[in-house]
Design an enzyme around this catalytic site. Sequence first.
Site, PDB file in Angstrom:
ATOM      1  N   SER A  20       0.387  20.294   9.399  1.00  0.00           N
ATOM      2  CA  SER A  20      -0.811  21.135   9.440  1.00  0.00           C
ATOM      3  C   SER A  20      -2.022  20.401   8.898  1.00  0.00           C
ATOM      4  CB  SER A  20      -0.592  22.374   8.583  1.00  0.00           C
ATOM      5  OG  SER A  20      -0.427  21.975   7.224  1.00  0.00           O
ATOM      6  N   TYR A  51      -0.971  26.323   7.669  1.00  0.00           N
ATOM      7  CA  TYR A  51      -0.035  27.029   8.558  1.00  0.00           C
ATOM      8  C   TYR A  51       0.722  28.114   7.780  1.00  0.00           C
ATOM      9  CZ  TYR A  51      -0.148  23.362  12.284  1.00  0.00           C
ATOM     10  OH  TYR A  51      -0.498  22.495  13.297  1.00  0.00           O
ATOM     11  N   CYS A  82       6.426  18.965   8.562  1.00  0.00           N
ATOM     12  CA  CYS A  82       5.904  20.265   8.120  1.00  0.00           C
ATOM     13  C   CYS A  82       7.065  21.244   8.022  1.00  0.00           C
ATOM     14  CB  CYS A  82       4.875  20.772   9.122  1.00  0.00           C
ATOM     15  SG  CYS A  82       4.218  22.384   8.667  1.00  0.00           S
ATOM     16  N   ASN A  83       7.420  21.626   6.804  1.00  0.00           N
ATOM     17  CA  ASN A  83       8.523  22.574   6.605  1.00  0.00           C
ATOM     18  C   ASN A  83       8.243  23.924   7.260  1.00  0.00           C
ATOM     19  OD1 ASN A  83      10.396  21.353   4.228  1.00  0.00           O
ATOM     20  ND2 ASN A  83       8.274  20.761   3.913  1.00  0.00           N
ATOM     21  N   THR A  84       6.964  24.289   7.316  1.00  0.00           N
ATOM     22  CA  THR A  84       6.613  25.591   7.880  1.00  0.00           C
ATOM     23  C   THR A  84       6.931  25.625   9.371  1.00  0.00           C
ATOM     24  OG1 THR A  84       4.860  25.762   6.216  1.00  0.00           O
ATOM     25  CG2 THR A  84       4.754  27.288   8.064  1.00  0.00           C
ATOM     26  N   CYS A 193       7.390  21.916   0.782  1.00  0.00           N
ATOM     27  CA  CYS A 193       6.177  21.774   1.595  1.00  0.00           C
ATOM     28  C   CYS A 193       5.718  20.333   1.413  1.00  0.00           C
ATOM     29  CB  CYS A 193       5.095  22.747   1.118  1.00  0.00           C
ATOM     30  SG  CYS A 193       3.446  22.402   1.809  1.00  0.00           S
ATOM     31  N   THR A 194       5.346  19.683   2.511  1.00  0.00           N
ATOM     32  CA  THR A 194       5.050  18.244   2.424  1.00  0.00           C
ATOM     33  C   THR A 194       3.745  17.941   1.694  1.00  0.00           C
ATOM     34  OG1 THR A 194       4.122  18.360   4.665  1.00  0.00           O
ATOM     35  CG2 THR A 194       6.409  17.617   4.451  1.00  0.00           C
ATOM     36  N   HIS A 195       2.921  18.950   1.457  1.00  0.00           N
ATOM     37  CA  HIS A 195       1.736  18.711   0.624  1.00  0.00           C
ATOM     38  C   HIS A 195       2.114  18.539  -0.850  1.00  0.00           C
ATOM     39  CE1 HIS A 195      -0.465  20.224   4.146  1.00  0.00           C
ATOM     40  NE2 HIS A 195      -1.600  19.855   3.573  1.00  0.00           N
TER      41      HIS A 195
HETATM   42  N1  DGL Z   1       2.728  20.849   4.776  1.00  0.00           N
HETATM   43  C1  DGL Z   1       3.266  21.953   5.455  1.00  0.00           C
HETATM   44  C2  DGL Z   1       4.672  22.291   5.054  1.00  0.00           C
HETATM   45  O1  DGL Z   1       5.445  21.385   4.802  1.00  0.00           O
HETATM   46  C3  DGL Z   1       2.376  23.129   5.768  1.00  0.00           C
HETATM   47  C4  DGL Z   1       1.488  23.625   4.716  1.00  0.00           C
HETATM   48  C5  DGL Z   1       0.503  24.643   5.250  1.00  0.00           C
HETATM   49  O2  DGL Z   1      -0.292  24.298   6.098  1.00  0.00           O
HETATM   50  O3  DGL Z   1       0.530  25.796   4.788  1.00  0.00           O
HETATM   51  O4  DGL Z   1       5.051  23.420   5.012  1.00  0.00           O
END
Ligand code: DGL
Length: 276
Positions: A20, A51, A82-84, A193-195
């Site tokens: 995302s 996302y 992106c885990n989402t 979450c990858t962030h």
């Molecule tokens: N980095 C993403 C994840 O791994 C999405 C974070 C987002 O956009 O809310 O879920």
Amino acid sequence: MTTALVPPLAACAPVGVFDSGVGGLSVLLEIRCQLPAERLIYVADSGHAPYGDKPPAYVQARAEHILAQLRRAGCKAVVVACNTVTGLSIQALRERHPDWPIVAIEPAVKPAVALTRSGIVGVLATRNTVASPGLARLIAAHAAGVRVLPQACPGWVERVERGELDGPETEAAVAQQVRPLLAVGADVLVLGCTHYPFLRPVIERVAGPSVIVLDPAPAVARELARRLAQAGLAAPGPAPGDVAFWTSGDLAQTQRVIALLWGQAVQPQRLPDDPA
Ligand code: DGL
């Protein structure tokens, strides 16, 4: 015959990696480290982040649009960083592209269950991942006898998108979600979450040294290596592959934050054919 020494053309194609926003750079860094010869295209869909709070159909439509662009660019494989997206849509994406290696990150529930001594594991993730069928399946499959506590972390993604990786406000935001998990005895925290790996120093400071923090990104890079080798698609090397950055977000802002997280200056380009 000398032709056996020439790598197949397809092996020289890039791998597409998307998220995302800039969070998937935590996965891209691992891929770069483990597979330096691979050419990479990274898509930061920052114009549509986060996302984690969007309707699932919207997230899936964005993922499909990005996959279509990566296919048009000739990518030999794709990494869902992106885990989402994984939690909401991975089955649909794989059904739509059955002939394409799609490697997808997911919260490291299984290793966390193996590591916990208290029997309580926290999963830090977006609201959509917390509510997703993908996370429910992971917990049902791997967490017998262990309490897995999914914890939504509103605002963390936006902080990383702005490059606010530390400081009193970031620490307060992290403490607000992490302290309740510590209070009930969680001794393993999964970065779902990858962030969040970019907040890891703050998370570890709040959690203290007795808590294990798990990031599945190294396992994703290993899985990509395995899939490419299996398909005969690993880049021949040894020269390092080029890395391109595409974004749907503001170019100057994305350039600034990618430089911070990636560790070197980059020239992001606009995501092709973006309908939005
Ligand atoms: N980095 C993403 C994840 O791994 C999405 C974070 C987002 O956009 O809310 O879920």
